[in-house]
Every structure is written in structure tokens, then in C-alpha cells.
Scaffold this active site. Sequence first.
Site, PDB file in Angstrom:
ATOM      1  N   TYR A 286      -8.162   6.874  -0.242  1.00  0.00           N
ATOM      2  CA  TYR A 286      -7.831   5.569   0.324  1.00  0.00           C
ATOM      3  C   TYR A 286      -7.421   4.603  -0.789  1.00  0.00           C
ATOM      4  O   TYR A 286      -6.413   3.915  -0.690  1.00  0.00           O
ATOM      5  CB  TYR A 286      -9.024   5.008   1.105  1.00  0.00           C
ATOM      6  CG  TYR A 286      -8.725   3.717   1.819  1.00  0.00           C
ATOM      7  CD1 TYR A 286      -8.177   3.713   3.098  1.00  0.00           C
ATOM      8  CD2 TYR A 286      -8.970   2.483   1.211  1.00  0.00           C
ATOM      9  CE1 TYR A 286      -7.889   2.533   3.760  1.00  0.00           C
ATOM     10  CE2 TYR A 286      -8.687   1.296   1.863  1.00  0.00           C
ATOM     11  CZ  TYR A 286      -8.147   1.323   3.130  1.00  0.00           C
ATOM     12  OH  TYR A 286      -7.856   0.146   3.774  1.00  0.00           O
TER      13      TYR A 286
ATOM     14  N   HIS B 218      -3.585   2.931  -1.580  1.00  0.00           N
ATOM     15  CA  HIS B 218      -3.379   1.481  -1.677  1.00  0.00           C
ATOM     16  C   HIS B 218      -2.943   1.060  -3.078  1.00  0.00           C
ATOM     17  O   HIS B 218      -2.207   0.085  -3.220  1.00  0.00           O
ATOM     18  CB  HIS B 218      -4.624   0.725  -1.206  1.00  0.00           C
ATOM     19  CG  HIS B 218      -4.708   0.662   0.277  1.00  0.00           C
ATOM     20  ND1 HIS B 218      -5.147   1.724   1.038  1.00  0.00           N
ATOM     21  CD2 HIS B 218      -4.363  -0.315   1.148  1.00  0.00           C
ATOM     22  CE1 HIS B 218      -5.076   1.398   2.317  1.00  0.00           C
ATOM     23  NE2 HIS B 218      -4.605   0.160   2.417  1.00  0.00           N
TER      24      HIS B 218
ATOM     25  N   TYR C 232      -4.479 -10.659   0.364  1.00  0.00           N
ATOM     26  CA  TYR C 232      -5.031  -9.593   1.206  1.00  0.00           C
ATOM     27  C   TYR C 232      -5.902  -8.693   0.332  1.00  0.00           C
ATOM     28  O   TYR C 232      -5.423  -8.067  -0.598  1.00  0.00           O
ATOM     29  CB  TYR C 232      -3.868  -8.816   1.818  1.00  0.00           C
ATOM     30  CG  TYR C 232      -4.191  -7.846   2.936  1.00  0.00           C
ATOM     31  CD1 TYR C 232      -5.485  -7.471   3.247  1.00  0.00           C
ATOM     32  CD2 TYR C 232      -3.166  -7.284   3.677  1.00  0.00           C
ATOM     33  CE1 TYR C 232      -5.749  -6.582   4.273  1.00  0.00           C
ATOM     34  CE2 TYR C 232      -3.412  -6.398   4.707  1.00  0.00           C
ATOM     35  CZ  TYR C 232      -4.711  -6.045   4.994  1.00  0.00           C
ATOM     36  OH  TYR C 232      -4.967  -5.156   6.010  1.00  0.00           O
TER      37      TYR C 232
ATOM     38  N   TRP D 107       3.340   3.514   7.920  1.00  0.00           N
ATOM     39  CA  TRP D 107       2.111   3.400   7.115  1.00  0.00           C
ATOM     40  C   TRP D 107       0.899   3.851   7.921  1.00  0.00           C
ATOM     41  O   TRP D 107       0.045   4.574   7.427  1.00  0.00           O
ATOM     42  CB  TRP D 107       1.941   1.967   6.612  1.00  0.00           C
ATOM     43  CG  TRP D 107       0.697   1.782   5.786  1.00  0.00           C
ATOM     44  CD1 TRP D 107      -0.481   1.253   6.209  1.00  0.00           C
ATOM     45  CD2 TRP D 107       0.506   2.130   4.412  1.00  0.00           C
ATOM     46  NE1 TRP D 107      -1.401   1.240   5.179  1.00  0.00           N
ATOM     47  CE2 TRP D 107      -0.806   1.778   4.065  1.00  0.00           C
ATOM     48  CE3 TRP D 107       1.330   2.707   3.449  1.00  0.00           C
ATOM     49  CZ2 TRP D 107      -1.325   1.985   2.790  1.00  0.00           C
ATOM     50  CZ3 TRP D 107       0.817   2.908   2.172  1.00  0.00           C
ATOM     51  CH2 TRP D 107      -0.499   2.550   1.856  1.00  0.00           C
ATOM     52  N   TRP D 108       0.825   3.401   9.162  1.00  0.00           N
ATOM     53  CA  TRP D 108      -0.301   3.809  10.010  1.00  0.00           C
ATOM     54  C   TRP D 108      -0.356   5.326  10.160  1.00  0.00           C
ATOM     55  O   TRP D 108      -1.432   5.924  10.086  1.00  0.00           O
ATOM     56  CB  TRP D 108      -0.203   3.163  11.385  1.00  0.00           C
ATOM     57  CG  TRP D 108      -0.518   1.705  11.419  1.00  0.00           C
ATOM     58  CD1 TRP D 108      -1.087   0.935  10.444  1.00  0.00           C
ATOM     59  CD2 TRP D 108      -0.279   0.827  12.511  1.00  0.00           C
ATOM     60  NE1 TRP D 108      -1.214  -0.363  10.867  1.00  0.00           N
ATOM     61  CE2 TRP D 108      -0.723  -0.455  12.132  1.00  0.00           C
ATOM     62  CE3 TRP D 108       0.274   0.997  13.777  1.00  0.00           C
ATOM     63  CZ2 TRP D 108      -0.641  -1.559  12.976  1.00  0.00           C
ATOM     64  CZ3 TRP D 108       0.359  -0.103  14.606  1.00  0.00           C
ATOM     65  CH2 TRP D 108      -0.095  -1.367  14.214  1.00  0.00           C
TER      66      TRP D 108
END
Length: 104
Positions: A18, A22, A41, A76-77
Site C-alpha cells: 500500500y 502511494h 491529503y 486507480w480503484w
Amino acid sequence: MIRNAFTMKLKPGFEAEYKKRHDEIWPELSKLLSDSGIHEYSIFLDEQTLTLFAFQKLEDGFEPSKIPNDPIVKKWWAYMADIMETNDDNSPVETSLREVFFME
């Protein structure tokens, strides 16, 4: 600016992946989010529960309904769906959080 916070859930064993994904976030996705009015963010991981805590600042007038329909976001999802809890459309399962305290 509006402060927004929510949680998501990581699948076990994917903590490093993860972070890696990112760290290598697609430039076109970063641009889309920024151009859409999302700033500062951050995502934090509770390693004991695998809960992801997200915080972002949204411009006044931010329109959240535009983001889910963008092809970059959908891509992306799909890319992230194997390592997170997701809905049927691959969007992450999110739980909105209500702000109960703020100090400047």
C-alpha cells in the site's frame, strides 16, 4: 477550506505494498485530485487494526460527485482493489468521520 476525514481498511499483509503504491502515485491522479480541490491529503495506517485514516482539505465548493466518475480514479480503484476492502465498483469502503474537536 473544509477539513474532511474518513477511514478505509487494508487487507492483511499488504502494508508495504500500500505504501509503495502511494509512494509511486500516478502524476495524472495527483493532478486530478489537486485540480478538483483536494489539498493536504494524508493517509495514516493503524498497524494493529489495518485501519487507514485519511485527512484532506477541500476547497469551498468542492464537488465530490465528480471524482468517482473520472476514468483515472476508476483505474486507480481497480489497481488498489486487491489490497483493500472495496465496494462492488472497486471504490474503497469508506467511513466518514465527524469532527468533534479542532485546535488551530
